[in-house]
Design an enzyme around this catalytic site. Sequence first.
Site, PDB file in Angstrom:
ATOM      1  CE1 TYR A  71       3.610 -12.832   3.507  1.00 36.58           C
ATOM      2  CE2 TYR A  71       5.523 -12.925   2.087  1.00 36.58           C
ATOM      3  CZ  TYR A  71       4.156 -12.887   2.248  1.00 36.58           C
ATOM      4  OH  TYR A  71       3.339 -12.900   1.146  1.00 36.58           O
ATOM      5  CE  LYS A 121      -7.350  -1.178   4.755  1.00 36.18           C
ATOM      6  NZ  LYS A 121      -8.193  -0.568   3.716  1.00 36.18           N
ATOM      7  CG  ASP A 139      -8.062  -0.433   0.394  1.00 40.31           C
ATOM      8  OD1 ASP A 139      -7.078   0.288   0.681  1.00 40.31           O
ATOM      9  OD2 ASP A 139      -9.154  -0.337   0.984  1.00 40.31           O
ATOM     10  CG  ASP A 166       4.617 -11.983  -1.911  1.00 39.07           C
ATOM     11  OD1 ASP A 166       5.005 -12.077  -3.086  1.00 39.07           O
ATOM     12  OD2 ASP A 166       4.398 -12.974  -1.192  1.00 39.07           O
TER      13      ASP A 166
END
Length: 368
Positions: A124, A173, A206, A230
């Site tokens: 972002y 990740k 995930d 988010d």
Amino acid sequence: MGYRVTLIPGDGIGPEVTNAARQVADATGVEIDWEVVEAGEKAIKQSGNPLPDAVFDSIRKNRLALKGPITTPIGAGFRSVNVALRQQLDLFASVRPARAIAGEGTRYPETDLIVVREATEGLYSGVEHWVDRDHSAAETVNIITRKASDRIIKFAFELARRERRKHLTAVHKANIMKTTGALFQTAFREMAPKYPEILADERLIDNMCMQLAKKPSDYDMIVTTNLFGDILSDLTAGLAGGLGVAPGALFGDTLAVFEPVHGSAPKYAGSDKADPTAEILCVELLLRHIGETEAADRVFRAVWETIAEKKFVTYDLALPGYTLTPVPPSTCSAMAAEIARKVPIVDLDAPLPHPNVPSSAVHAHLET
Ligand code: NAD
């Protein structure tokens, strides 16, 4: 002593839910002088600028704000007002508690989680562009710095310590994003030994989504980067009963802005249908932050009892999925009026009619 608080009504359902929250705050008897400033669509109409200087000046001066949701047009147009506000005021920590409240029909009535999200960088950061003239390829840059990672991870561990939470999970990740993900992972691994009483572990984003959908009670607190936070905080809001009941807080070093997880829900704007609970629970968090603990307890209890009684609940709380027995839906304003009516008269010592009652310690992090 009175408090001066910036109030940003926002867009869509924002004016309705912030009105509701203000009514409930005023019912506590805590003296709050609201300084109303416009951001978003109304500010664009007034001055052509969705985020006028008056908004920054007011928040910097009062150091406390209650904010409604603000619409971000998709694609062309203005940058997100919400992202710009967080970046320009350096509101680096987004804290989103997900507590199941009195909903016997919610899928996970035991949910009691906190998501701590880095709110100033990551995907972002606003660094993005088209790669070619034909707009056939595009790049968004994921900026992760050691300074911001250390800051949010330390914030999360300190919060866990103050709340007496036992378990903090870092979500990243790093297997695929081998620089940005690894940087965040390393910062977490190096900070964790300073908090030996807190179980510190990691999940890939995930896998974390799957684990939360399967058994959220295995988790306690999560710390993560901007985009993952988010998404995860909407997921945890869903586990706790939906966006209508999920409050949030943004913290900088000296500033605190309280805003719900949900957006401006334009389809419900002006219809008096929106659930005011999330914005009202933002008032609860604000009151805890300023040390008005009894008033905060009253707001929480009044919300809980109103939802449990089901006489004045909005459509989202009146349907299967939240309640086992559907009831006729009430309006945003009627629900707020009922909560405000209850605030001064609730019995704080009576047991709450639900097994999952968060202790007052759950909110202690907001008493900074
Ligand atoms: P949204 O949260 O506004 O709405 C998604 C759906 O959730 C709604 O259609 C509605 O069914 C439900 N919902 C949300 N809030 C509710 C409430 N209080 N009561 C009852 N139901 C409620 O998400 P969206 O549609 O993706 O976003 C709409 C706009 O809000 C976009 O412009 C987005 O950028 C903006 N947004 C702003 C913020 C913020 O100001 N912090 C946060 C999220 C989204």
